[in-house]
Design an enzyme around this catalytic site. Structure first.
Site, PDB file in Angstrom:
ATOM      1  N   CYS A  80       0.871  -1.165   0.000  1.00 33.17           N
ATOM      2  CA  CYS A  80       0.000   0.000   0.000  1.00 33.17           C
ATOM      3  C   CYS A  80       0.916   1.225   0.000  1.00 33.17           C
ATOM      4  O   CYS A  80       2.038   1.132  -0.494  1.00 33.17           O
ATOM      5  CB  CYS A  80      -0.935  -0.023   1.212  1.00 33.17           C
ATOM      6  SG  CYS A  80      -0.070   0.060   2.804  1.00 33.17           S
ATOM      7  N   ARG A  85      -2.351  -0.667   5.376  1.00 29.52           N
ATOM      8  CA  ARG A  85      -3.374  -1.345   4.576  1.00 29.52           C
ATOM      9  C   ARG A  85      -2.831  -2.641   3.995  1.00 29.52           C
ATOM     10  O   ARG A  85      -3.543  -3.633   3.876  1.00 29.52           O
ATOM     11  CB  ARG A  85      -3.867  -0.441   3.436  1.00 29.52           C
ATOM     12  CG  ARG A  85      -4.772   0.689   3.880  1.00 29.52           C
ATOM     13  CD  ARG A  85      -5.145   1.572   2.713  1.00 29.52           C
ATOM     14  NE  ARG A  85      -3.995   2.380   2.304  1.00 29.52           N
ATOM     15  CZ  ARG A  85      -3.978   3.208   1.264  1.00 29.52           C
ATOM     16  NH1 ARG A  85      -5.039   3.340   0.490  1.00 29.52           N
ATOM     17  NH2 ARG A  85      -2.905   3.915   0.971  1.00 29.52           N
TER      18      ARG A  85
END
Length: 127
Positions: A80, A85
């Site tokens: 990410c 994430r």
């Protein structure tokens, strides 16, 4: 007490494999699939060469339909922007039965800062 976003990321990181950007580069050279879990706007600005984009927010809904994510034993490098994430997505993929997933520490920001190759080519499959 309610959990914070950082609590979720910390818990995910305790159960996943992670690698440095140097190790990530080696994995890609050996044929790993790069999976960008950032939002489409971030992906379009720049991404790892040959990466596919499946945003973290819709990962669970799109993985099974993506033609490049049918082999649950293939090597997948998840990233990410900074790593949070990516960690959550890596944990989710493991929970979905993927056996060889690794999160790239530092995410795309670290990759870019180190001067590794990136591209702005359109996604091969991005819905």
């Amino acid at each position: 007490m309610a959990l914070t976003t950082q609590d979720f990321v910390t818990a995910a990181k305790a159960e996943i494999n992670e690698c440095s950007i140097q190790e990530a580069s080696e994995k890609l050279q050996q044929g790993a699939l790069a999976l960008d879990v950032r939002e489409p706007q971030e992906f379009m600005q720049a991404h790892l060469p040959s990466a596919i984009d499946v945003p973290r927010g819709v990962l669970e809904f799109r993985v099974d339909a993506h033609p490049k994510l049918q082999d649950k034993d293939q090597e997948i490098l998840v990233y990410c922007q900074a790593g949070g994430r990516g960690a959550l997505a890596t944990k989710t993929l493991q929970d979905m039965g993927f056996t060889r997933v690794t999160n790239m520490l530092g995410g795309f920001a670290a990759w870019s800062e180190a001067g590794f190759e990136q591209t702005k080519d359109p996604a091969e499959w991005n819905e």
